[in-house]
Design an enzyme around this catalytic site. Structure first.
Site, PDB file in Angstrom:
ATOM      1  N   ASP A  52      37.392  -0.816  34.728  1.00 55.75           N
ATOM      2  CA  ASP A  52      36.488  -1.714  33.999  1.00 55.75           C
ATOM      3  C   ASP A  52      36.916  -1.821  32.536  1.00 55.75           C
ATOM      4  O   ASP A  52      36.180  -1.467  31.618  1.00 55.75           O
ATOM      5  CB  ASP A  52      35.055  -1.187  34.101  1.00 55.75           C
ATOM      6  N   HIS A  93      27.779  -5.512  37.331  1.00 55.75           N
ATOM      7  CA  HIS A  93      28.071  -4.139  37.739  1.00 55.75           C
ATOM      8  C   HIS A  93      27.834  -3.894  39.226  1.00 55.75           C
ATOM      9  O   HIS A  93      28.552  -3.108  39.844  1.00 55.75           O
ATOM     10  CB  HIS A  93      27.277  -3.158  36.868  1.00 55.75           C
ATOM     11  N   ASP A 123      30.085   2.385  28.695  1.00 50.36           N
ATOM     12  CA  ASP A 123      28.649   2.135  28.576  1.00 50.36           C
ATOM     13  C   ASP A 123      27.848   2.809  29.682  1.00 50.36           C
ATOM     14  O   ASP A 123      26.617   2.877  29.603  1.00 50.36           O
ATOM     15  CB  ASP A 123      28.352   0.633  28.553  1.00 50.36           C
ATOM     16  N   ASP A 182      43.402   7.895  26.528  1.00 48.70           N
ATOM     17  CA  ASP A 182      44.000   6.652  27.016  1.00 48.70           C
ATOM     18  C   ASP A 182      44.170   6.733  28.528  1.00 48.70           C
ATOM     19  O   ASP A 182      44.752   7.697  29.056  1.00 48.70           O
ATOM     20  CB  ASP A 182      45.351   6.443  26.333  1.00 48.70           C
ATOM     21  N   ALA A 183      43.667   5.741  29.246  1.00 47.97           N
ATOM     22  CA  ALA A 183      43.687   5.775  30.710  1.00 47.97           C
ATOM     23  C   ALA A 183      45.120   5.782  31.257  1.00 47.97           C
ATOM     24  O   ALA A 183      45.387   6.422  32.286  1.00 47.97           O
ATOM     25  CB  ALA A 183      42.917   4.581  31.266  1.00 47.97           C
ATOM     26  N   GLN A 196      38.041   0.187  17.632  1.00 45.00           N
ATOM     27  CA  GLN A 196      37.379  -1.103  17.799  1.00 45.00           C
ATOM     28  C   GLN A 196      36.124  -1.187  16.937  1.00 45.00           C
ATOM     29  O   GLN A 196      35.663  -0.197  16.376  1.00 45.00           O
ATOM     30  CB  GLN A 196      36.995  -1.305  19.271  1.00 45.00           C
TER      31      GLN A 196
END
Length: 514
Positions: A375, A279, A303, A357-358, A245
């Site tokens: 998230d 959040h 983040d 990768d989740a 990205q």
């Protein structure tokens, strides 16, 4: 015709090497156009498909047009190389600038440039073959040219995502390969110096092209900053392109400004002035309801903001953060301003970071968790859309403890109503209970979340102290949906159909078109 046992002449070796470079350069321009379209327009499958299709069509047009070049073939080849160098090399920079200053012109310019570059590249190979056919038998000519053509494509297809974009960025990558195209033209100028009628004019054109591209390469940082400062309004303080990205962090100082903001592929992820709302709403309804969570997983959220909120529960013993892009977690572990934003959460000894990768991680891990915070960015393309499918939620179910809760950020139920309820339907399709709620985040508008669990959700009566948005008194209001956000019938989002991606694009596309 030369004897069969004679070795290749230097001019043939040079031209075949140029085929390798020409093929590599052409593919870089194609990939750069597809990547930029994916970053800025979303839906990577659609963008890459249309860019590649347009480019291949244009190459066919160029191959057809090559039949009308009958004389002075080396001169035509040299001029085409210079045009490809200038237009192809500048393509990423031109598209970046257009998106910032003339966003309505981005799509027409994108396909115009792809058509033009594709046509020119389509002219190159037939001209090289016709130059070579003077001395090489047809069967050898075709095999040699195509071999070097495909080898160049292979080299770039590997180097583009692994080396070029992460280390140079799209603008420098384009300009570098533009310089390589210009070098091929310079090479051709020397090889065919005795055949060119206007040698000095061609030499001047080569020199000017190389100078222009070299100057643009030197100014690449300025071009990027100039375009992105306009695009993002606030000053760009961090900008990096990874294999996954484009990461941009901006900062707007002063009263009424957003402070630090994070953008991934041009899409806002948080704004400092109100990220606490997002959040707190994401984390505390499930953490407090679970009662005594000890093991927590965060999928996405590189983040560290969600982790910051989880650490407000002293009983938590371990937090596993699964983030695909290592550049994200590195930034938010090392950049002082970003570390301050997440309170140094990613430096906590309780936090274990897994950069993978989740979806694959859920397939391989054997751990179970009391709470899972999901998230991910919104489903703007099929790569992210797979993380909102029934297959993903089935894997998520297996990793939840019997009394556990998962929560999924789920776009806006007001703007993207069908998309929001598609996620709820998909969660329920795997046997989990879906409990939706929403919160107002000024930077995003009305934003939605869905709790997934095996048991019915129980509203907590206490929350951690020191929260800025949520309170036990205000929490129940988040679970009340007015009529314009109420549930609508939707399909299950499956890997085989990915209806959520098309629904999401249609709903948010209407907003962008206004």
């Amino acid at each position: 015709m030369r004897a069969e046992n004679a070795g290749p002449r230097p001019v043939e070796v040079a031209l075949l090497a140029s085929v390798f470079i020409v093929s590599a350069c052409g593919l870089v321009y194609e990939l750069a156009a597809g990547a930029l379209a994916s970053y800025l327009l979303g839906d990577s499958v659609l963008q890459f498909s249309t860019v590649i299709g347009t480019y291949l069509f244009a190459m066919g047009v160029g191959s057809y047009l090559s039949r009308f070049f009958e004389r002075q073939l080396p001169a035509h080849f040299l001029r085409i190389e210079l045009l490809v160098a200038l237009i192809g090399g500048a393509l990423p920079a031109l598209l970046f600038i257009a998106n910032a200053y003339l966003p309505g012109a981005f799509r027409p310019l994108l396909y115009s440039l792809v058509l033009l570059v594709g046509t020119l590249v389509g002219l190159e190979i037939p001209l090289v073959m016709r130059i070579l056919q003077r001395n090489v038998a047809l069967k050898d000519l075709v095999s040699q040219v195509l071999t070097f053509d495909y080898l160049g494509a292979l080299a770039v297809s590997l180097a583009f995502p692994l080396l070029l974009v992460p280390h140079l960025g799209l603008i420098r990558t384009g300009l570098l390969f533009g310089l390589m195209n210009a070098a091929v033209a310079l090479w051709a100028l020397w090889l065919f110096r005795h055949d060119l009628r206007q040698f000095k004019a061609h030499a001047l054109a080569c020199g000017l092209t190389l100078a222009a591209l070299a100057a643009a390469m030197a100014a690449a940082d300025f071009i990027t900053t100039w375009a992105e400062d306009k695009l993002y309004q606030d000053r760009v303080v961090i900008a990096t392109t990874t294999p996954y990205q484009r990461i941009v962090v901006t900062h707007g100082a002063g009263e009424g400004k957003a402070g630090y903001r994070l953008f991934l592929n041009g899409n806002l992820q948080f704004a400092q002035r109100d990220e606490y709302r997002y959040h707190e709403a994401l984390v505390h309804p499930v953490m407090s309801a679970q009662g005594a969570p000890k093991k927590v997983a965060v999928l996405g959220g590189g983040d560290g903001m969600a982790v910051r909120e989880i650490l407000k529960y002293p009983g938590v013993e371990s937090i596993t953060l699964v983030e695909l892009d290592p550049a994200m977690t590195h930034l938010f572990q090392t950049q002082p301003a970003l570390v301050q934003l997440n309170g140094g959460a990613l430096l906590s000894p309780k936090v274990h970071i897994v950069n993978t990768d989740a979806f694959n991680w859920l397939q391989t891990t054997t751990e179970t968790f009391d709470v899972v915070i999901v998230d991910f960015p919104d489903p703007t393309n099929f790569a992210i859309g797979k993380l909102y499918t029934n297959s993903f939620y089935s894997l998520l179910d297996q990793r939840l403890a019997a009394s556990g809760y998962a929560v999924i950020q789920t776009t806006s139920p007001l703007v993207a109503r069908r998309s929001f309820w598609t996620v709820a339907t998909t969660i329920e399709s795997v046997g989990l209970t879906a409990t939706p709620y929403h919160a107002h985040v000024p930077s995003f508008g009305e934003w939605g979340y869905i709790i997934a669990s095996r048991r019915s959700y129980r509203m907590p009566t206490t929350l951690p102290e020191g929260l800025r948005f949520l309170s036990p008194h205000s929490l129940p209001a988040l679970f009340d949906f007015p009529l314009d956000m109420a549930r609508v019938p939707t399909e299950v989002n499956r890997l085989s159909n990915q209806v959520l991606v098309t629904t999401y694009e249609a709903e948010w596309g209407r907003v962008a078109a206004r």
